[in-house]
Enzyme design. Structure first.
Site, PDB file in Angstrom:
ATOM      1  N   LYS A 154       0.810  -1.222   0.000  1.00  8.70           N
ATOM      2  CA  LYS A 154       0.000   0.000   0.000  1.00  8.70           C
ATOM      3  C   LYS A 154       0.850   1.283   0.000  1.00  8.70           C
ATOM      4  O   LYS A 154       0.527   2.239  -0.690  1.00  8.70           O
ATOM      5  CB  LYS A 154      -0.911   0.026   1.230  1.00  8.70           C
ATOM      6  CG  LYS A 154      -2.055  -0.977   1.179  1.00  8.70           C
ATOM      7  CD  LYS A 154      -2.846  -0.856   2.472  1.00  8.70           C
ATOM      8  CE  LYS A 154      -4.199  -1.488   2.364  1.00  8.70           C
ATOM      9  NZ  LYS A 154      -5.056  -1.165   3.502  1.00  8.70           N
ATOM     10  N   GLY A 166      -8.771   2.352  18.558  1.00  6.59           N
ATOM     11  CA  GLY A 166      -7.762   1.830  17.647  1.00  6.59           C
ATOM     12  C   GLY A 166      -7.058   2.949  16.913  1.00  6.59           C
ATOM     13  O   GLY A 166      -7.643   4.019  16.673  1.00  6.59           O
ATOM     14  N   ALA A 167      -5.797   2.711  16.592  1.00  6.74           N
ATOM     15  CA  ALA A 167      -5.014   3.682  15.822  1.00  6.74           C
ATOM     16  C   ALA A 167      -4.081   2.943  14.867  1.00  6.74           C
ATOM     17  O   ALA A 167      -3.023   3.438  14.508  1.00  6.74           O
ATOM     18  CB  ALA A 167      -4.223   4.591  16.759  1.00  6.74           C
ATOM     19  N   ASP A 184     -10.673   2.648   2.385  1.00  2.00           N
ATOM     20  CA  ASP A 184     -11.083   2.099   3.694  1.00  2.00           C
ATOM     21  C   ASP A 184     -11.937   3.120   4.462  1.00  2.00           C
ATOM     22  O   ASP A 184     -12.981   2.788   5.001  1.00  2.00           O
ATOM     23  CB  ASP A 184      -9.863   1.747   4.549  1.00  2.00           C
ATOM     24  CG  ASP A 184      -8.965   0.726   3.884  1.00  2.00           C
ATOM     25  OD1 ASP A 184      -9.402  -0.413   3.698  1.00  2.00           O
ATOM     26  OD2 ASP A 184      -7.837   1.087   3.531  1.00  2.00           O
TER      27      ASP A 184
HETATM   28  P1  NAP Z   1      -3.270  -3.018  12.964  1.00  2.00           P
HETATM   29  O1  NAP Z   1      -2.725  -1.952  12.078  1.00  2.00           O
HETATM   30  O2  NAP Z   1      -2.392  -4.144  13.364  1.00  2.00           O
HETATM   31  O3  NAP Z   1      -3.849  -2.302  14.286  1.00  2.00           O
HETATM   32  C1  NAP Z   1      -4.336  -3.080  15.341  1.00  2.00           C
HETATM   33  C2  NAP Z   1      -5.077  -2.204  16.328  1.00  2.00           C
HETATM   34  O4  NAP Z   1      -5.644  -3.053  17.333  1.00  2.00           O
HETATM   35  C3  NAP Z   1      -4.171  -1.219  17.060  1.00  2.00           C
HETATM   36  O5  NAP Z   1      -4.912  -0.078  17.394  1.00  2.00           O
HETATM   37  C4  NAP Z   1      -3.785  -2.037  18.313  1.00  2.00           C
HETATM   38  O6  NAP Z   1      -3.380  -1.239  19.403  1.00  2.00           O
HETATM   39  C5  NAP Z   1      -5.101  -2.696  18.612  1.00  2.00           C
HETATM   40  N1  NAP Z   1      -4.943  -3.907  19.416  1.00  2.00           N
HETATM   41  C6  NAP Z   1      -4.432  -5.093  19.007  1.00  2.00           C
HETATM   42  N2  NAP Z   1      -4.451  -5.982  20.031  1.00  2.00           N
HETATM   43  C7  NAP Z   1      -4.986  -5.340  21.091  1.00  2.00           C
HETATM   44  C8  NAP Z   1      -5.277  -5.700  22.428  1.00  2.00           C
HETATM   45  N3  NAP Z   1      -5.016  -6.929  22.879  1.00  2.00           N
HETATM   46  N4  NAP Z   1      -5.825  -4.781  23.255  1.00  2.00           N
HETATM   47  C9  NAP Z   1      -6.113  -3.538  22.804  1.00  2.00           C
HETATM   48  N5  NAP Z   1      -5.863  -3.121  21.541  1.00  2.00           N
HETATM   49  C10 NAP Z   1      -5.315  -3.999  20.692  1.00  2.00           C
HETATM   50  O7  NAP Z   1      -4.568  -3.696  12.302  1.00  2.00           O
HETATM   51  P2  NAP Z   1      -5.630  -3.079  11.272  1.00  2.00           P
HETATM   52  O8  NAP Z   1      -5.241  -3.447   9.901  1.00  2.00           O
HETATM   53  O9  NAP Z   1      -5.854  -1.646  11.601  1.00  2.00           O
HETATM   54  O10 NAP Z   1      -6.925  -3.968  11.631  1.00  2.00           O
HETATM   55  C11 NAP Z   1      -7.626  -3.793  12.855  1.00  2.00           C
HETATM   56  C12 NAP Z   1      -8.872  -4.681  12.835  1.00  2.00           C
HETATM   57  O11 NAP Z   1      -9.751  -4.255  11.790  1.00  2.00           O
HETATM   58  C13 NAP Z   1      -8.576  -6.159  12.535  1.00  2.00           C
HETATM   59  O12 NAP Z   1      -9.450  -6.956  13.292  1.00  2.00           O
HETATM   60  C14 NAP Z   1      -8.895  -6.311  11.060  1.00  2.00           C
HETATM   61  O13 NAP Z   1      -9.296  -7.614  10.707  1.00  2.00           O
HETATM   62  C15 NAP Z   1     -10.060  -5.347  10.927  1.00  2.00           C
HETATM   63  N6  NAP Z   1     -10.219  -4.792   9.574  1.00  2.00           N
HETATM   64  C16 NAP Z   1     -11.455  -4.895   8.994  1.00  2.00           C
HETATM   65  C17 NAP Z   1     -11.672  -4.349   7.755  1.00  2.00           C
HETATM   66  C18 NAP Z   1     -13.032  -4.451   7.138  1.00  2.00           C
HETATM   67  O14 NAP Z   1     -13.174  -4.148   5.944  1.00  2.00           O
HETATM   68  N7  NAP Z   1     -14.045  -4.827   7.896  1.00  2.00           N
HETATM   69  C19 NAP Z   1     -10.629  -3.698   7.077  1.00  2.00           C
HETATM   70  C20 NAP Z   1      -9.375  -3.611   7.708  1.00  2.00           C
HETATM   71  C21 NAP Z   1      -9.188  -4.145   8.962  1.00  2.00           C
HETATM   72  P3  NAP Z   1      -1.833  -0.777  19.567  1.00  2.00           P
HETATM   73  O15 NAP Z   1      -1.650   0.393  18.644  1.00  2.00           O
HETATM   74  O16 NAP Z   1      -1.695  -0.447  20.995  1.00  2.00           O
HETATM   75  O17 NAP Z   1      -0.992  -1.963  19.152  1.00  2.00           O
END
Ligand code: NAP
Length: 282
Positions: free
Chosen positions: A70, A130-131, A106
Site C-alpha cells: 500500500k 484503535g489507531a 477504507d
Molecule cells: P493493525 O494496524 O495491526 O492495528 C491493530 C489495532 O488493534 C491497534 O490499534 C492495536 O493497538 C489494537 N490492538 C491489538 N491488540 C490489542 C489488544 N489486545 N488490546 C487492545 N488493543 C489492541 O490492524 P488493522 O489493519 O488496523 O486492523 C484492525 C482490525 O480491523 C482487525 O481486526 C482487522 O481484521 C479489521 N479490519 C477490517 C476491515 C473491514 O473491511 N471490515 C478492514 C481492515 C481491517 P496498539 O496500537 O496499541 O498496538
C-alpha cells in the site's frame, strides 16, 4: 463470459489467496452484466514496480493493493486523493490511459456505509477505538467528511496522539486522544458521542470474548455501534450493543463498502451492495 473486450482488475499484495475481494467484485460484475474480471496477483514490495509497469502496459483498468504494497504504491501514482496523500498509502488505483490515480477507500467506504445506513456523523462527536492502519484511514476520513470531534482511544496512547495530531494539522478537523485503559475518559466521551467504532483487533477470533469496553450500561439506545472485525460477524461488542437497543453495523458492511467505492472508480457504476452481500456472505 471472458471475451476480447474483457477489462482486467487486479489485487496486488502478499499473501492474497485468502482475499474476499475477487468474490465481491466478480459477483458485482456478474450481477450488473459488466465485462470485467478481478484476479489476485501475489506480488511483494520488491516486485511491485515491475508488476505495475506490466499492468499499465496491458491496459488494466485498475487494481487494489493490500499489505505490504500500500505504501510503495503511493509513490508510483501520478495523483493521490486527499486521504491517500495524508495517509501516504493507496489501496485502489485507477489507470486512466496510463495516468495512475491513487485512492484509499477504507475510510471513504466506511463513511459511505454510514451515509447509506442513514447514520449522521457530521457535526457529531464520534469515538474510534484503535489507531492501526484501518482505524487511521477511518478516523481521518470521518474528520475530512465533517465529524465535529473524532475521539481516539488506543492501547498505545502515543499512536492515538500521533493520529489526533495528523487530523488536527492536516484535515481541518478536530481530534482528541486517550489511552484505551482510561475508563473515566471513555465514560465521559461516550456520554457525548453518537457513534462508537471498534477499530482494534479486540473481539476477533479466536479471542471472541475480548471487547473494547467492559461496562455495558454505558451503551445508550441512541448510539450507533460499528465494528471493523468481521470474524465473527457479531462480535461481543455488537452483541452487547444490540441487547442494549443500539443500532449496529458489522465489519462485512465495511469490507463491501470499501470495495463498492473502488468499483465505482473503475466502472462508474454503483455496486449493488445488498445483493452482493446476500450472494457472497449468505
Ligand atoms: P493493525 O494496524 O495491526 O492495528 C491493530 C489495532 O488493534 C491497534 O490499534 C492495536 O493497538 C489494537 N490492538 C491489538 N491488540 C490489542 C489488544 N489486545 N488490546 C487492545 N488493543 C489492541 O490492524 P488493522 O489493519 O488496523 O486492523 C484492525 C482490525 O480491523 C482487525 O481486526 C482487522 O481484521 C479489521 N479490519 C477490517 C476491515 C473491514 O473491511 N471490515 C478492514 C481492515 C481491517 P496498539 O496500537 O496499541 O498496538
Amino acid at each position: 463470459m471472458i471475451d476480447g473486450k474483457t477489462q482486467l482488475i487486479g489485487l496486488l499484495g502478499s499473501p492474497v489467496a485468502h482475499s474476499l475481494s475477487p468474490a465481491i467484485h466478480n459477483t458485482a460484475f456478474d450481477l450488473m452484466g459488466l465485462n470485467y474480471r478481478y484476479l489476485n496477483f501475489d506480488v511483494d514490495e520488491s516486485h511491485l514496480k515491475t508488476a505495475v509497469d506490466g499492468l499499465k502496459t496491458l491496459g488494466a483498468r485498475g487494481w487494489n493493493l493490500t499489505m505490504p504494497d500500500k505504501t510503495a504504491m503511493a509513490a508510483l501514482c501520478d495523483e493521490l486523493s486527499p486521504a491517500a496523500k495524508i495517509i501516504g498509502a493507496v489501496n485502489t488505483v485507477v489507470n486512466d490511459d496510463g495516468r495512475l490515480i491513487g485512492h484509499i477507500t477504507d475510510g471513504a467506504g466506511f463513511t459511505a456505509m454510514l451515509t447509506d445506513a442513514g447514520v449522521v456523523f457530521q457535526s457529531q462527536k464520534v469515538i474510534i477505538c484503535g489507531a492501526g492502519g484501518a482505524a487511521r484511514a477511518v478516523a481521518i476520513q470521518l474528520a475530512l467528511d465533517g465529524a465535529k470531534t473524532v475521539v481516539i482511544f488506543n492501547r498505545t496512547l502515543a499512536k492515538a496522539q500521533k493520529l489526533a495530531d495528523t487530523i488536527n494539522v492536516q484535515t481541518g478537523g478536530n481530534a482528541e486522544a486517550y489511552a484505551l485503559s482510561d475508563e473515566k475518559a471513555f465514560k465521559e466521551q461516550l456520554a457525548e458521542a453518537t457513534l462508537l467504532i471498534n477499530g482494534t483487533k479486540l473481539g476477533m477470533a479466536p479471542d471472541t470474548d475480548s471487547c473494547v469496553m467492559t461496562d455495558a450500561s454505558l451503551l445508550r439506545p441512541e448510539l450507533t455501534v460499528a465494528d471493523f472485525v468481521y470474524h465473527p460477524l457479531e462480535t461481543k461488542l455488537l452483541k452487547t450493543a444490540k441487547a442494549r437497543g443500539c443500532r449496529t453495523l458489522d465489519g462485512i458492511g465495511m469490507l463491501i463498502w470499501q470495495g463498492a467505492l473502488a468499483f465505482k472508480f473503475w466502472t462508474g457504476k454503483d455496486m449493488p451492495v445488498a445483493d452482493v452481500r446476500k450472494r457472497v456472505f449468505a
